[in-house]
Design a protein around this motif. Structure first.
Motif, PDB file in Angstrom:
ATOM      1  N   GLY A 270      13.644  22.984  -8.897  1.00  0.00           N
ATOM      2  CA  GLY A 270      14.858  23.192  -8.103  1.00  0.00           C
ATOM      3  C   GLY A 270      15.284  21.878  -7.506  1.00  0.00           C
ATOM      4  N   CYS A 271      14.653  21.503  -6.395  1.00  0.00           N
ATOM      5  CA  CYS A 271      15.068  20.273  -5.699  1.00  0.00           C
ATOM      6  C   CYS A 271      14.261  19.057  -6.138  1.00  0.00           C
ATOM      7  N   ASP A 272      13.020  19.268  -6.617  1.00  0.00           N
ATOM      8  CA  ASP A 272      12.095  18.175  -6.969  1.00  0.00           C
ATOM      9  C   ASP A 272      11.726  17.323  -5.750  1.00  0.00           C
ATOM     10  N   HIS A 273      11.874  17.868  -4.553  1.00  0.00           N
ATOM     11  CA  HIS A 273      11.515  17.144  -3.327  1.00  0.00           C
ATOM     12  C   HIS A 273      10.686  18.000  -2.372  1.00  0.00           C
ATOM     13  N   GLY A 274      10.143  19.098  -2.852  1.00  0.00           N
ATOM     14  CA  GLY A 274       9.304  19.924  -1.980  1.00  0.00           C
ATOM     15  C   GLY A 274      10.076  20.706  -0.934  1.00  0.00           C
ATOM     16  N   GLN A 275      11.332  20.919  -1.169  1.00  0.00           N
ATOM     17  CA  GLN A 275      12.148  21.596  -0.158  1.00  0.00           C
ATOM     18  C   GLN A 275      12.544  23.022  -0.526  1.00  0.00           C
TER      19      GLN A 275
ATOM     20  N   LEU B 290       4.586  10.729   0.519  1.00  0.00           N
ATOM     21  CA  LEU B 290       4.557   9.514  -0.303  1.00  0.00           C
ATOM     22  C   LEU B 290       5.164   9.743  -1.691  1.00  0.00           C
ATOM     23  N   VAL B 291       4.800  10.831  -2.349  1.00  0.00           N
ATOM     24  CA  VAL B 291       5.335  11.079  -3.696  1.00  0.00           C
ATOM     25  C   VAL B 291       6.851  11.249  -3.633  1.00  0.00           C
ATOM     26  N   ASP B 292       7.305  11.912  -2.586  1.00  0.00           N
ATOM     27  CA  ASP B 292       8.752  12.078  -2.410  1.00  0.00           C
ATOM     28  C   ASP B 292       9.429  10.724  -2.201  1.00  0.00           C
ATOM     29  N   LEU B 293       8.821   9.873  -1.360  1.00  0.00           N
ATOM     30  CA  LEU B 293       9.403   8.549  -1.103  1.00  0.00           C
ATOM     31  C   LEU B 293       9.388   7.679  -2.364  1.00  0.00           C
ATOM     32  N   MET B 294       8.367   7.865  -3.204  1.00  0.00           N
ATOM     33  CA  MET B 294       8.331   7.135  -4.478  1.00  0.00           C
ATOM     34  C   MET B 294       9.467   7.606  -5.385  1.00  0.00           C
ATOM     35  N   ARG B 295       9.701   8.901  -5.375  1.00  0.00           N
ATOM     36  CA  ARG B 295      10.781   9.441  -6.215  1.00  0.00           C
ATOM     37  C   ARG B 295      12.136   8.958  -5.721  1.00  0.00           C
ATOM     38  N   LEU B 296      12.243   8.767  -4.406  1.00  0.00           N
ATOM     39  CA  LEU B 296      13.505   8.284  -3.822  1.00  0.00           C
ATOM     40  C   LEU B 296      13.671   6.774  -3.972  1.00  0.00           C
ATOM     41  N   GLY B 297      12.589   6.092  -4.401  1.00  0.00           N
ATOM     42  CA  GLY B 297      12.660   4.638  -4.542  1.00  0.00           C
ATOM     43  C   GLY B 297      12.360   3.893  -3.256  1.00  0.00           C
ATOM     44  N   VAL B 298      12.012   4.625  -2.199  1.00  0.00           N
ATOM     45  CA  VAL B 298      11.697   3.980  -0.921  1.00  0.00           C
ATOM     46  C   VAL B 298      10.340   3.295  -1.001  1.00  0.00           C
ATOM     47  N   GLU B 299       9.410   3.913  -1.694  1.00  0.00           N
ATOM     48  CA  GLU B 299       8.084   3.330  -1.905  1.00  0.00           C
ATOM     49  C   GLU B 299       7.908   3.078  -3.395  1.00  0.00           C
ATOM     50  N   SER B 300       7.286   1.951  -3.742  1.00  0.00           N
ATOM     51  CA  SER B 300       7.005   1.690  -5.154  1.00  0.00           C
ATOM     52  C   SER B 300       5.658   0.983  -5.294  1.00  0.00           C
ATOM     53  N   PRO B 301       4.575   1.708  -5.003  1.00  0.00           N
ATOM     54  CA  PRO B 301       3.242   1.096  -5.074  1.00  0.00           C
ATOM     55  C   PRO B 301       2.861   0.744  -6.508  1.00  0.00           C
TER      56      PRO B 301
END
Lengths: 194, 332
Positions: free
Chosen positions: A50-55, B34-45
């Protein structure tokens, strides 16, 4: 086990996942979410993106019996865990009681969120059996699932059709119809499922 | 998302070493942020060191009567623990008010403390943000700041810390145990987080290779047992706080306040311990008028912006409501 380059340079791993009682060997880019591994690599498209962000909760699966968002789990971290998707709930032709209750109560419209709702509800029933409180559980006494409890406990699953009015009774039906069954293993860290 | 290597840590010291050796490496706990921030491009370890298979998943009594919570304990396990529910209700309630059942099953204690702000500019790599990219500016001051800080912010950053759990830990005077490149140490939770000041890119005082291994909760006392967490948000469940309070209260036989603990959430860069309100209340009668006066005193330092000015009164009301409930008196 995971085969990982000892110098930690490789960005892919060959790993084994236990899904619905079967073991699968996969070569995956570390970026692959558990959801994408299930859908794109194993063809198990019941779990939805759905969102792919856990929401939104559409990707909900059970990991060692606990409900989780498969979109935020990297597949490589699920090695050694028992993964159950909506495809693994029925016993042959016999639907899981939660699946049956969703049909009996017409607890969906478009159906996109339904696999996540059902997996989440299976997790909710196990959590309630284990006496886990929710934000609306009174401090004294055990857990009694009622409408307020189900709405709170299922809040991680969104339904854009707004089928909640039938989802809540379906979950309550399944709770009422439950045969005695084990709760989830709360002391998971002391068990063999590490 | 950029490609990355992955390694499973087998001991805290080894995990710390792996991070020290690779500046682009990060610890991976439950991954919910963290995984969400990686997907958003905010984190790129470049490397993720998985710390969820360490032996950091126990909840056990300490020699001094407190409770030691391993950093790898999942939020749901801690919230359901009977010892926590009985001795520190505010802690269990704070955990249960956060996220969803699924996320609480994934999120770890250590990860909860180190989650990043949900400021929309921080999470959007197409926008300037001093926390994400120091020196680029803060559009929040003149933009979307309804959810952001009213206390302790700086001209460079008005982000809020999103954790409910950390607010309760601040009120309880919890301590954080750390394994770092220079060895083991412990910090009061209040000293873990920093104000944004000139460098909002750092949420905490930790070195990037410091691993939180446990949280130590002090011996339970009356103001821990008689406690609660109250959270205001835009929907009834599964939303971050727009304001929250963790409060604990104990009364002397004559009805005056012998101990009071108050921490506010969603108002600052860190959990905001309301020390001014606490000292104004201690020794005084437990009345709604006293609670109101103390709450106003605490929020006197607030520097709200146009769209988050409501948080001043909201936070005051949360303090008054929480303390009135704990004292068993009617709200003013």
């Amino acid at each position: 086990m995971t085969t990982t380059d000892t110098r930690s340079q490789s960005t892919t791993s060959t790993l084994r996942l236990q899904v619905n009682g079967r073991e699968h060997e996969l070569a995956l880019d570390h970026r692959t979410s558990l959801l994408d591994a299930l859908r794109e690599h194993l063809g198990l498209t019941g779990s939805k993106k759905g969102c792919d962000h856990g929401q939104c909760g559409a990707c909900t699966v059970l990991l060692d019996g606990r409900r989780v968002n498969a979109c935020l789990i990297l597949a490589v971290t699920a090695v050694g865990r028992e993964i159950t998707t909506v495809e693994g709930l029925a016993d042959g032709e016999d639907l899981h009681p939660v699946q049956q209750a969703f049909i009996d109560r017409d607890a969906f419209q478009c159906g996109y969120c339904t696999p996540g709702q059902i997996c989440s509800a299976v997790g909710v029933l196990a959590e309630a059996r284990s006496g886990w409180p929710s934000a609306v559980t009174p401090p004294e006494g055990g857990v009694q699932l009622d409408e307020a409890e189900v709405r709170e406990r299922m809040s991680g699953n969104l339904c854009r059709c707004g089928a909640y009015a039938n989802i809540v009774p379906a979950v309550l039906d399944a709770a009422a119809a439950e045969l005695p069954a084990p709760g989830i293993e709360t002391a998971y860290h002391e068990g063999e499922s590490r | 998302m950029k490609p990355f290597a992955y390694a499973v840590a087998e001991a805290p010291v080894q995990a710390v070493h792996q991070l020290s050796a690779r500046p682009g490496a990060k610890f991976l706990g439950g991954g919910t942020n963290l995984v969400d921030l990686m997907r958003l491009g905010v984190e790129s370890p470049e490397l993720l060191v998985d710390v969820t298979r360490l032996e950091l998943d126990r909840i056990e009594p300490t020699a001094t009567g407190g409770i030691l919570v391993g950093a790898g304990v999942r939020n749901s396990d801690l919230a359901a623990d009977p010892r926590i529910r009985a001795a520190y209700p505010m802690l269990s309630q704070a955990l249960l008010s956060g996220a969803s059942g699924q996320l609480r099953n994934m999120a770890t204690v250590g990860g909860n403390l180190l989650q990043r702000t949900r400021c929309v500019y921080f999470q959007d790599v197409t926008k300037p943000c001093n926390k994400r990219e120091p020196g680029t500016g803060c559009p929040a001051r003149t933009g979307a700041h309804r959810d952001l800080a009213i206390l302790g912010a700086s001209e460079h950053c008005i982000a809020t810390h999103p954790s409910d759990f950390a607010v309760a830990l601040a009120a309880l005077d919890a301590r954080v145990q750390i394994t770092g490149p220079a060895g083991d140490r412990a910090l009061a939770l209040a000293d873990l987080y920093r104000a944004p000041d000139e460098d909002p890119s750092r949420d905490t005082v930790l070195d990037p290779a410091d691993l939180i291994t446990a949280v130590e909760i002090p011996t339970s006392r009356e103001a821990h047992r008689n406690s609660l967490y109250r959270k205001a948000r835009d929907r009834a469940s599964y939303a971050f706080a727009v304001g929250s309070v963790a409060a604990g209260l104990s009364l002397a036989p004559d009805g005056t306040i012998s101990e009071v603990r108050i921490a506010l959430g969603a108002v600052a860069h860190k959990p905001w311990r309301a020390r001014r309100a606490e000292s104004a209340l201690t020794g005084n009668p437990a009345t709604p008028e006293q609670f109101r006066r103390a709450a106003e005193l605490e929020l006197a330092a607030a520097e709200p912006l146009p769209d988050n000015a409501f948080k001043v009164e909201l936070s005051q009301n949360l303090i008054v409501a929480a303390l009135s409930t704990l004292a068993g008196v009617e709200e003013a």
